[in-house]
Design a protein around this motif. Structure first.
Motif, PDB file in Angstrom:
ATOM      1  N   UNK A  99     -48.457   6.126  47.110  1.00  0.00           N
ATOM      2  CA  UNK A  99     -47.405   6.200  46.094  1.00  0.00           C
ATOM      3  C   UNK A  99     -46.517   4.972  46.112  1.00  0.00           C
ATOM      4  N   UNK A 100     -46.362   4.369  47.279  1.00  0.00           N
ATOM      5  CA  UNK A 100     -45.535   3.166  47.351  1.00  0.00           C
ATOM      6  C   UNK A 100     -46.170   2.017  46.559  1.00  0.00           C
ATOM      7  N   UNK A 101     -47.470   1.898  46.655  1.00  0.00           N
ATOM      8  CA  UNK A 101     -48.124   0.843  45.890  1.00  0.00           C
ATOM      9  C   UNK A 101     -48.051   1.117  44.387  1.00  0.00           C
ATOM     10  N   UNK A 102     -48.228   2.354  43.983  1.00  0.00           N
ATOM     11  CA  UNK A 102     -48.113   2.681  42.564  1.00  0.00           C
ATOM     12  C   UNK A 102     -46.686   2.465  42.061  1.00  0.00           C
ATOM     13  N   UNK A 103     -45.703   2.769  42.895  1.00  0.00           N
ATOM     14  CA  UNK A 103     -44.300   2.564  42.518  1.00  0.00           C
ATOM     15  C   UNK A 103     -43.994   1.067  42.362  1.00  0.00           C
TER      16      UNK A 103
END
Length: 150
Positions: A99-103
């Motif tokens: 999720x951090x990469x998508x964010x």
């Protein structure tokens, strides 16, 4: 007495001065001066109108580019919202790295959207100003009116 007659190539009118006795460079009559002023004023107005058309064409082109950038910014915004929603889903359902990469990708897309939108708005603001030739035409008309009252 024989006269030299000149034929005007534009109007086809005959004119000229007799060969005997009169000065060729005498002052023009009041009627001729008024005719010249009228002709020059109409030429000036036509030239100013042509300049205004050219300015408006340029501003329309800049407006089109600004609108295109805004549409592109909205398209990126739609994708950014989709990515951020995907990031929220992954963030709730999985561990930290996904999720951090998508964010981060969604945040970058929002940054690009903001830059494109600001550039598009600035182009539209610059195109919304009045053409300079409109003011020049008003000044020309005022000067002609002032000259006629003298």
């Amino acid at each position: 007495m024989i006269e030299d007659v000149k034929i005007d190539s534009q109007t086809g009118a005959a004119g000229g001065t007799p060969t005997g006795g009169q000065e060729p460079d005498r002052p023009a009559s009041l009627g001729k001066l008024v005719e010249q002023i009228s002709e020059q004023a109409s030429q000036l107005v036509r030239a100013e109108i042509a300049l205004a058309k050219a300015e408006l064409t340029e501003k329309a082109m800049k407006s089109g580019i600004g609108i295109g950038l805004l549409v592109f910014a909205l398209l990126i915004l739609v994708y950014a919202v989709g990515v951020l929603l995907l990031a929220a889903v992954y963030g709730l359902g999985t561990a930290w790295p996904l999720w951090l990469s998508a964010l981060a990708i969604g945040g970058f897309m929002l940054l690009v959207t903001a830059v494109l939108a600001l550039v598009g708005v600035q182009l539209l603001k610059n195109a919304a100003t009045k053409p300079e030739s409109v003011q020049r035409v008003k000044d020309d008309i005022a000067s002609i009116k002032e000259g006629m009252h003298r």
